[in-house]
Motif scaffolding. Sequence first.
Motif: not given
Lengths: 262, 268
Positions: A163-168, B74, B92-94, B120
């Motif tokens: 979730s931190n890397f915005g993987i959704t 989180f 959460p935030n990238p 990514r």
Amino acid sequence: MSLNGQGLRNWFAVRWSAFLLSFFIMALWETAVHVFDVKPERFPGVMQVLRGLWELIRDGRLLDYIVASLFRVTWGYLLAVALAVPLGIFLGTKPFWRMAVNPVIQFMRPISPLAWIPIALLWFGIGDNPAIFLIFLAVFFPMVLFTTSGVAGINPTYLYAASNFGITGHEFYSRIILQAALPEIITGLRITLGTAWLVIVAAEMIAVKNGLGYLIVDARNSLRMDQVLGGMLVIGFIGLLLDNLVRQLERLPSVRWKRLKQ
Amino acid sequence: MNQSSVRPQSLNKVEICGLYKVYEETSSEAALDSISDRHVLTDLNFAVPARSFTCFLGPSGCGKSTLLRIIAGFDTPSRGEVLVDGDPVCGPNPKHIFVFQEDGLFPWFTAYENIELGIRNLKDSQKRHELVLEYLEMVGLKGFGGYYPHELSGGMRRRAEVARALIANPDILFMDEPFGALDFVTRLQMREEMLNVHAMFPTTILFITHDIDEAIQLADQIVLFTERPTSVKEVLSLGYPHPRDFTKGDLAVLRRHIYRTMGVHAAL
Ligand SMILES: Nc1ncnc2c1ncn2[C@@H]1O[C@H](COP(=O)(O)OP(=O)(O)OP(=O)(O)O)[C@@H](O)[C@H]1O
Ligand SMILES: [Mg+2]
């Protein structure tokens, strides 16, 4: 040093001793039959069994039966896995639904697939379908449980990091959830394939007129004990091959981490 | 109670305003007021200056990890709020990357693939490739991109995770005892590297440690917490240049003060 054989380098020696061991057992079997003068109708020797098998190979029945059995297993297995894994992922990620559905699955699982034979025959008649249905039942419920527990047990750190890397979305399911639960899913695939192979032979003793299970019943009816034992050897051998096949999946580098960590 | 109004907002990256945390389903408003041993965090108020290196020090189990997870989005507070750049945190935030104590790397991806996750959203795959190689080299993992985490040492894993965080060019870097599991020398090396990172990148770093000396060597600001129910005991500013020698002068006094505050009297 590890006890799971991870570091075992001399693969060739391992295979060779396994081969020698089976050869030794067969030799022991053949000698025992002669020494104790066992009648072939009760328990034939190895050579006689191999001759019986050769007969089946020559008239093409053995190959037909193997293909028939594998066909049923493949369909029932793939169908069950294709439905069980997504359902397991759903239940694994949704605690509410997991708690609601789990008792039903736990209730269904201990009912032997063979107890379903009457219903399978009633619903699907004669032929491949009832057998495929039984395989499906044998694989589906345990596979759902393996996948569910694999997903529910995912280390929460991975979920935080994802979730931190915005993987959704679908990427979250395919690259995180499925991957993290893959070691358990593969264990499930291996165990249920073994179960499927157990069940198909039993199912074929009743519902159909070909396949390895049928071979054994048919040979018994015509008092061919050599072919009964020959059928058993073939069943065991194919079971071994199938297990080895799925075991290859555990070797994938992206799967090995779990075993190494434990 | 609300310190955030005292300081001008532009200087603070993170502001903690009257934050409570109770791990319980029945955390009603009334239960929050009657402070019990169920409380983990009670009425925390402090600010983290932008671009600062802030260390959290406190007894084990006092809720440092809980607080960091809440700031990172989180977890949610039972009451109060966390402001980042003046806006409440909602998930959460990238741009706010968390470096975990262990197991933060995805074990089914190689070091390269893990680091690539930090960028990514970058469309240009050639640029992505170059960046990943650059960061691998920066953290001393050149040539190890194809290794899976379980094939790397503990220190290399930490470095890979730091690279994954830095490549995302985060505003805030959260680190929860990131070097706790490392041996002494590796830990000293990682400390040094963190100071370089902090000098090179315009990042606010929130860093949990149980090592007082580590905090003194790294921090611009140290937040000291009490035992549970946890509140802020003291916020210390350390405007000293690096490298720091905490055996002499002001820093030695400060160090003795922190040890005593945390209940250690003899180990000096
Ligand atoms: N999910 C939870 N449910 C209930 N209590 C929890 C939960 N997570 C943490 N706690 C409690 O909250 C307190 C703070 O936990 P936390 O992990 O934040 O401590 P910490 O300060 O990071 O400790 P350490 O220095 O040992 O890492 C602990 O006393 C723990 O018992
Ligand atoms: Mg902690």
